[in-house]
Design an enzyme around this catalytic site. Structure first.
Site, mmCIF file in Angstrom:
data_model
loop_
_atom_site.group_PDB
_atom_site.id
_atom_site.type_symbol
_atom_site.label_atom_id
_atom_site.label_comp_id
_atom_site.label_asym_id
_atom_site.label_seq_id
_atom_site.Cartn_x
_atom_site.Cartn_y
_atom_site.Cartn_z
ATOM 1 N N ASP A 122 42.127 116.595 53.731
ATOM 2 C CA ASP A 122 43.561 116.286 53.716
ATOM 3 C C ASP A 122 44.156 116.479 52.327
ATOM 4 O O ASP A 122 43.433 116.721 51.360
ATOM 5 C CB ASP A 122 43.795 114.846 54.226
ATOM 6 C CG ASP A 122 42.847 113.833 53.595
ATOM 7 O OD1 ASP A 122 42.174 114.174 52.606
ATOM 8 O OD2 ASP A 122 42.773 112.700 54.096
ATOM 9 N N ASN B 150 42.801 100.469 58.108
ATOM 10 C CA ASN B 150 43.455 100.457 59.423
ATOM 11 C C ASN B 150 42.754 101.400 60.401
ATOM 12 O O ASN B 150 43.300 101.717 61.447
ATOM 13 C CB ASN B 150 44.940 100.825 59.286
ATOM 14 C CG ASN B 150 45.133 102.234 58.737
ATOM 15 O OD1 ASN B 150 44.168 102.922 58.442
ATOM 16 N ND2 ASN B 150 46.378 102.646 58.597
ATOM 17 N N HIS C 167 41.914 104.568 59.757
ATOM 18 C CA HIS C 167 42.208 105.996 59.631
ATOM 19 C C HIS C 167 41.002 106.763 59.123
ATOM 20 O O HIS C 167 40.207 106.254 58.333
ATOM 21 C CB HIS C 167 43.464 106.255 58.787
ATOM 22 C CG HIS C 167 43.335 106.090 57.311
ATOM 23 N ND1 HIS C 167 43.951 105.084 56.593
ATOM 24 C CD2 HIS C 167 42.695 106.824 56.373
ATOM 25 C CE1 HIS C 167 43.697 105.207 55.304
ATOM 26 N NE2 HIS C 167 42.921 106.260 55.150
HETATM 27 C C1 GLP Z 1 42.094 107.864 51.893
HETATM 28 C C2 GLP Z 1 41.564 109.217 52.424
HETATM 29 C C3 GLP Z 1 40.481 109.041 53.431
HETATM 30 C C4 GLP Z 1 39.532 107.938 52.988
HETATM 31 C C5 GLP Z 1 40.237 106.620 52.950
HETATM 32 C C6 GLP Z 1 39.377 105.460 52.472
HETATM 33 O O1 GLP Z 1 43.407 107.591 52.207
HETATM 34 N N1 GLP Z 1 42.559 110.093 52.910
HETATM 35 O O2 GLP Z 1 39.795 110.271 53.619
HETATM 36 O O3 GLP Z 1 38.446 107.840 53.890
HETATM 37 O O4 GLP Z 1 41.425 106.690 52.202
HETATM 38 O O5 GLP Z 1 39.211 105.521 51.095
HETATM 39 P P1 GLP Z 1 38.171 104.630 50.289
HETATM 40 O O6 GLP Z 1 36.837 105.245 50.535
HETATM 41 O O7 GLP Z 1 38.598 104.754 48.858
HETATM 42 O O8 GLP Z 1 38.310 103.243 50.815
#
Ligand code: GLP
Length: 253
Positions: free
Chosen positions: A63, A132, A134
């Protein structure tokens, strides 16, 4: 589905990197799906330590934000360059990130989806998960068969990512993200999760209903999934169904 429960974040990196290294050893021109966020950082560090020949490897990021200026240090293009391309010695020409600065981001998203297909698809897709549920930037409500597209970021995601920016206002409101359907086409999924704050969402994704309410639940639809979690993130996984094989792994240093 296979779940490795390891003591801490560096150990998640060692286990996940071992899985990626095995893919690259068996297929030197493998196509890797790479993720940003903090969870995959120890994976890239540990993978670099394998000292593999990565010259034929291709990589596609999950992304990108829409609307950051080119070269913005928090654009995923820059994060990928710093944390992945340079550390792993990848050829920058073989590393793709969605074009968040495109005049037509919707077309850029369609082109990106096509480029993944033209590359022969992703051999192994690294993933994290947001609070959440995602994955990539597929926020709750995303269709399970969605393709790479422009998405609006959830407030909770912008708040979580504000730590990388000067203020919440500086966090973009839109992004280009691989879709859930796109991600499910990868031949193997490898999720890395750490921290007690992810324990509930991880359990919901792996053992709750498969639903757009929790985009990470699509992992249950894929035939080849490995999850590597630290003990804190894994604390609610006891209720997972019988198809899940949980292994306690302590990687040697
Ligand atoms: C971001 C990315 C995701 C990632 C998520 C969690 O927004 N777009 O790909 O998995 O957040 O991030 P973290 O591993 O820092 O908690």
């Amino acid at each position: 589905m296979e779940i490795y429960v390891v003591p801490d974040a560096p150990a998640t990196g060692v286990i996940a990197a071992g899985i990626l290294a095995a893919v690259v050893r068996s297929k030197p021109n493998a196509v890797l799906g790479i993720a940003t966020g903090s969870s995959p950082i120890p994976v890239y560090k540990a993978l670099a330590a394998h000292g593999l020949d990565m010259s034929q490897v291709r990589a596609f990021a999950l992304d990108e934000y829409v609307g950051l200026r080119a070269g913005h240090p928090q654009s995923y293009a820059e994060v990928v360059r710093r944390e992945v391309t340079e550390q792993l010695g990848l050829d920058p020409a073989r590393v793709a990130v969605p074009d968040g600065g495109a005049a037509d981001p919707h077309q850029a998203a369609v082109n990106y989806d096509a480029a993944i297909r033209e590359a022969g698809g992703i051999d192994v897709q690294l993933l994290g998960i947001g609070h959440n549920g995602h994955i990539a930037f597929n926020e709750p409500g995303s269709e399970l068969d969605s393709r790479t597209r422009v998405e609006v970021l959830a407030d909770r995601t912008r708040q979580a990512n504000a730590r990388y920016f000067r203020s919440l206002e500086d966090v973009p409101t839109r992004c280009i993200t691989q879709g859930l359907g796109t991600i499910l086409e990868a031949r193997q999924l490898l999720m890395v999760v750490r921290g007690a704050d992810k324990a509930e969402v991880l359990a919901a994704a792996l053992s709750g209903p498969v639903s757009p309410d929790c985009p990470g639940s699509v992992l249950q639809l894929h035939p080849h999934v490995t999850v590597v979690a630290d003990q804190a993130a894994a604390m609610h996984l006891g209720a997972c169904n019988a198809q899940v094989r949980v292994q306690i792994a302590t990687p040697s240093p």
